[in-house]
Design an enzyme around this catalytic site. Structure first.
Site, PDB file in Angstrom:
ATOM      1  N   ARG A 108      31.514  33.883  27.765  1.00  0.00           N
ATOM      2  CA  ARG A 108      32.128  34.891  26.878  1.00  0.00           C
ATOM      3  C   ARG A 108      31.222  36.102  26.622  1.00  0.00           C
ATOM      4  O   ARG A 108      31.395  36.817  25.636  1.00  0.00           O
ATOM      5  CB  ARG A 108      32.560  34.281  25.545  1.00  0.00           C
ATOM      6  CG  ARG A 108      33.649  33.265  25.714  1.00  0.00           C
ATOM      7  CD  ARG A 108      34.451  33.088  24.451  1.00  0.00           C
ATOM      8  NE  ARG A 108      35.243  31.891  24.578  1.00  0.00           N
ATOM      9  CZ  ARG A 108      34.832  30.689  24.185  1.00  0.00           C
ATOM     10  NH1 ARG A 108      33.658  30.542  23.617  1.00  0.00           N
ATOM     11  NH2 ARG A 108      35.599  29.643  24.358  1.00  0.00           N
ATOM     12  N   LYS A 130      33.299  50.488  32.189  1.00  0.00           N
ATOM     13  CA  LYS A 130      34.433  49.859  32.877  1.00  0.00           C
ATOM     14  C   LYS A 130      33.861  49.053  34.018  1.00  0.00           C
ATOM     15  O   LYS A 130      33.003  49.539  34.777  1.00  0.00           O
ATOM     16  CB  LYS A 130      35.352  50.928  33.465  1.00  0.00           C
ATOM     17  CG  LYS A 130      36.218  51.639  32.476  1.00  0.00           C
ATOM     18  CD  LYS A 130      37.193  52.508  33.270  1.00  0.00           C
ATOM     19  CE  LYS A 130      37.873  53.519  32.430  1.00  0.00           C
ATOM     20  NZ  LYS A 130      38.613  54.500  33.247  1.00  0.00           N
ATOM     21  N   GLU A 172      31.783  62.657  43.379  1.00  0.00           N
ATOM     22  CA  GLU A 172      31.880  62.489  41.918  1.00  0.00           C
ATOM     23  C   GLU A 172      31.157  63.626  41.190  1.00  0.00           C
ATOM     24  O   GLU A 172      31.576  64.037  40.107  1.00  0.00           O
ATOM     25  CB  GLU A 172      31.305  61.135  41.483  1.00  0.00           C
ATOM     26  CG  GLU A 172      32.067  59.919  42.003  1.00  0.00           C
ATOM     27  CD  GLU A 172      33.472  59.732  41.407  1.00  0.00           C
ATOM     28  OE1 GLU A 172      33.852  60.493  40.495  1.00  0.00           O
ATOM     29  OE2 GLU A 172      34.185  58.825  41.868  1.00  0.00           O
ATOM     30  N   LYS A 214      29.164  62.696  31.995  1.00  0.00           N
ATOM     31  CA  LYS A 214      30.008  61.500  31.886  1.00  0.00           C
ATOM     32  C   LYS A 214      29.776  60.769  30.558  1.00  0.00           C
ATOM     33  O   LYS A 214      30.740  60.361  29.896  1.00  0.00           O
ATOM     34  CB  LYS A 214      29.759  60.552  33.074  1.00  0.00           C
ATOM     35  CG  LYS A 214      30.583  59.288  32.903  1.00  0.00           C
ATOM     36  CD  LYS A 214      31.054  58.656  34.147  1.00  0.00           C
ATOM     37  CE  LYS A 214      31.996  57.504  33.818  1.00  0.00           C
ATOM     38  NZ  LYS A 214      32.286  56.673  34.958  1.00  0.00           N
ATOM     39  N   GLU A 224      39.477  55.398  26.491  1.00  0.00           N
ATOM     40  CA  GLU A 224      40.376  56.243  27.272  1.00  0.00           C
ATOM     41  C   GLU A 224      41.706  56.551  26.579  1.00  0.00           C
ATOM     42  O   GLU A 224      42.781  56.328  27.133  1.00  0.00           O
ATOM     43  CB  GLU A 224      40.617  55.602  28.653  1.00  0.00           C
ATOM     44  CG  GLU A 224      41.017  56.633  29.680  1.00  0.00           C
ATOM     45  CD  GLU A 224      40.896  56.146  31.118  1.00  0.00           C
ATOM     46  OE1 GLU A 224      39.807  55.701  31.524  1.00  0.00           O
ATOM     47  OE2 GLU A 224      41.895  56.223  31.830  1.00  0.00           O
ATOM     48  N   ARG A 228      38.705  60.975  28.142  1.00  0.00           N
ATOM     49  CA  ARG A 228      38.148  60.163  29.228  1.00  0.00           C
ATOM     50  C   ARG A 228      39.074  60.127  30.443  1.00  0.00           C
ATOM     51  O   ARG A 228      38.622  59.952  31.579  1.00  0.00           O
ATOM     52  CB  ARG A 228      37.849  58.736  28.734  1.00  0.00           C
ATOM     53  CG  ARG A 228      37.162  57.922  29.810  1.00  0.00           C
ATOM     54  CD  ARG A 228      36.546  56.642  29.349  1.00  0.00           C
ATOM     55  NE  ARG A 228      35.888  56.044  30.503  1.00  0.00           N
ATOM     56  CZ  ARG A 228      35.139  54.982  30.487  1.00  0.00           C
ATOM     57  NH1 ARG A 228      34.903  54.375  29.357  1.00  0.00           N
ATOM     58  NH2 ARG A 228      34.598  54.525  31.597  1.00  0.00           N
ATOM     59  N   ASN A 232      39.449  60.838  35.694  1.00  0.00           N
ATOM     60  CA  ASN A 232      40.248  60.294  36.798  1.00  0.00           C
ATOM     61  C   ASN A 232      40.742  61.382  37.749  1.00  0.00           C
ATOM     62  O   ASN A 232      41.543  61.099  38.636  1.00  0.00           O
ATOM     63  CB  ASN A 232      41.455  59.521  36.252  1.00  0.00           C
ATOM     64  CG  ASN A 232      41.022  58.281  35.512  1.00  0.00           C
ATOM     65  OD1 ASN A 232      40.102  57.588  35.942  1.00  0.00           O
ATOM     66  ND2 ASN A 232      41.650  57.997  34.386  1.00  0.00           N
ATOM     67  N   HIS A 235      41.464  60.649  41.349  1.00  0.00           N
ATOM     68  CA  HIS A 235      41.410  59.197  41.529  1.00  0.00           C
ATOM     69  C   HIS A 235      42.775  58.525  41.636  1.00  0.00           C
ATOM     70  O   HIS A 235      42.854  57.404  42.124  1.00  0.00           O
ATOM     71  CB  HIS A 235      40.614  58.549  40.385  1.00  0.00           C
ATOM     72  CG  HIS A 235      39.137  58.713  40.564  1.00  0.00           C
ATOM     73  ND1 HIS A 235      38.524  59.945  40.622  1.00  0.00           N
ATOM     74  CD2 HIS A 235      38.133  57.800  40.722  1.00  0.00           C
ATOM     75  CE1 HIS A 235      37.216  59.784  40.785  1.00  0.00           C
ATOM     76  NE2 HIS A 235      36.955  58.501  40.850  1.00  0.00           N
ATOM     77  N   HIS A 239      42.472  56.430  44.718  1.00  0.00           N
ATOM     78  CA  HIS A 239      42.410  54.964  44.719  1.00  0.00           C
ATOM     79  C   HIS A 239      43.487  54.360  45.617  1.00  0.00           C
ATOM     80  O   HIS A 239      43.246  53.371  46.308  1.00  0.00           O
ATOM     81  CB  HIS A 239      42.567  54.425  43.294  1.00  0.00           C
ATOM     82  CG  HIS A 239      41.269  54.369  42.554  1.00  0.00           C
ATOM     83  ND1 HIS A 239      41.189  54.116  41.213  1.00  0.00           N
ATOM     84  CD2 HIS A 239      39.988  54.518  42.978  1.00  0.00           C
ATOM     85  CE1 HIS A 239      39.915  54.124  40.840  1.00  0.00           C
ATOM     86  NE2 HIS A 239      39.177  54.375  41.887  1.00  0.00           N
ATOM     87  N   HIS A 249      34.927  55.588  49.115  1.00  0.00           N
ATOM     88  CA  HIS A 249      35.430  56.074  47.831  1.00  0.00           C
ATOM     89  C   HIS A 249      35.383  57.613  47.722  1.00  0.00           C
ATOM     90  O   HIS A 249      36.360  58.254  47.339  1.00  0.00           O
ATOM     91  CB  HIS A 249      34.616  55.443  46.695  1.00  0.00           C
ATOM     92  CG  HIS A 249      35.070  55.871  45.333  1.00  0.00           C
ATOM     93  ND1 HIS A 249      36.276  55.487  44.802  1.00  0.00           N
ATOM     94  CD2 HIS A 249      34.499  56.682  44.394  1.00  0.00           C
ATOM     95  CE1 HIS A 249      36.419  56.016  43.599  1.00  0.00           C
ATOM     96  NE2 HIS A 249      35.351  56.753  43.326  1.00  0.00           N
TER      97      HIS A 249
HETATM   98  N1  GLY Z   1      31.938  51.860  35.393  1.00  0.00           N
HETATM   99  C1  GLY Z   1      32.494  53.125  35.547  1.00  0.00           C
HETATM  100  C2  GLY Z   1      33.157  53.643  34.326  1.00  0.00           C
HETATM  101  O1  GLY Z   1      33.115  53.033  33.281  1.00  0.00           O
HETATM  102  O2  GLY Z   1      33.773  54.694  34.383  1.00  0.00           O
END
Ligand code: GLY
Length: 343
Positions: A108, A130, A172, A214, A224, A228, A232, A235, A239, A249
């Site tokens: 956990r 993320k 990026e 960032k 998000e 945030r 994207n 993306h 993606h 990528h």
């Molecule tokens: N790990 C990439 C992000 O949080 O955007």
């Protein structure tokens, strides 16, 4: 060594720049830590891993899957890991994503940190919390948001980074400039990749500037709900084509940025697609690809940015200023088809 500190969900993440991997010994208890890396990084920098409990996974996006997670769980059990075990991902985006994910769910939740080893991971993948894995062609479909305790930047790891990976990372960097920093965009238009590869000071400054762009966005909107989403840019389509066509990528999001710029000319007030295309080309990135728009739309409909029959698409008002527009999927499909047919 220069330090920057960010607060996410009330906890601090510290970025250490101009550091060496050996500095880890000052940050964590070696005995109770496990490094996770991939076989490329391990082979190229084996000495740096001396004396550390290490789990080596296979390199490549195709290994960012549940099987790899299960194998890491088993090895952690083998190391006698408990809730105090500290995990450190040393590698590119696949390693940092998978380490963050394992650390979020094993027992956990364990504490973790990252030593990003590619440009892409340094400026993007290791920042923001993320993490997750792919399910078939669906990128990052399963994951959590959980922040590392630290990011340690050791640019000597870039010595073995193949040129293709430098190019990937610059996609990026160009994205950050396009959505948030018109001055950086102009700087990128003047310079080229070899300049940053040769000039360590310029590279360190560039990396730091991107970490700041960032991290500032994530600090204000970790989950998000607003700004945030702008990260994207490129993306949504990126993606979808990345896993369908097994593109790197950076290549996928480069094409995604061109398509998003063209859509911006219709849906926002954007007039600089030409500059976006030129800067992407300048850093060796592709700006066009043939793809099956219907197949791509099929994947796009599973995108996390979809809501009912519309997608929140990131567009540009101008260089340095992005905006979210909600576009019905039917209209988006028509537009993407017409963009492909007109190229
Ligand atoms: N790990 C990439 C992000 O949080 O955007």
């Amino acid at each position: 060594m220069k330090k920057l500190q960010y607060t996410f969900s009330g906890k601090k993440t510290t970025c250490y720049f101009d550091a060496d991997l050996s500095y880890l010994e000052k940050l964590v208890d070696k005995e109770h830590s496990v490094l996770i890396t991939d076989d490329n990084i391990f082979k190229s920098h084996q000495k740096k891993f001396g004396g550390w409990n290490t789990i080596v996974i296979k390199a490549g996006e195709q290994y960012k899957v549940q099987d790899t997670v299960d194998s890491i769980f088993e090895q952690l059990i083998g190391f006698g890991a408990d809730r105090k075990t500290f995990l450190i991902g040393v590698g590119g985006g696949v390693v940092t994503d998978i380490t963050g994910y394992v650390a979020s769910v094993f027992m956990r939740g364990l504490s973790f940190g990252f030593v990003p080893s590619s440009i892409l991971a340094m400026v993007d993948a290791s920042i923001g919390g993320k993490n997750g894995i792919d399910i078939g062609v669906y990128k990052n479909l399963v994951g959590t948001i959980r922040q590392p305790q630290f990011l340690l930047y050791d640019t000597s790891l870039l010595k073995t980074l193949p040129k293709e990976e430098w190019i990937n990372g610059f996609a990026e960097i160009i994205k950050h400039a396009a959505i948030k920093d018109a001055t950086l965009f102009k700087e990128l238009e003047k310079n080229k990749l070899s300049f940053y590869q040769k000039d360590k000071a310029a590279l360190t400054k560039l990396i730091r500037r991107n970490v700041v762009i960032k991290s500032d966005v994530v600090e204000k909107d970790e989950f998000e709900m607003g700004d945030r989403k702008l990260l994207n840019f490129g993306h949504t389509l990126g993606h979808a084509i990345e896993n369908l066509y097994e593109l790197p990528h950076g290549h996928a999001i480069s094409i995604g940025m061109v398509v998003a710029s063209l859509i911006s000319e219709e849906y926002a007030d954007f007039k600089d697609t030409g500059r976006v295309i030129e800067v992407l080309k300048r850093y060796g990135l592709p700006t066009l690809a043939e793809f099956d728009a219907r197949k791509v739309m099929g994947v796009l409909k599973m995108d996390k940015k979809k809501e009912k029959d519309a997608i929140h698409y990131i567009l540009l008002n101008r260089i340095g200023q992005a905006v979210v527009k909600t576009i019905p999927i039917v209209q988006l499909e028509k537009m993407i088809l017409s963009i492909i047919n007109s190229r």
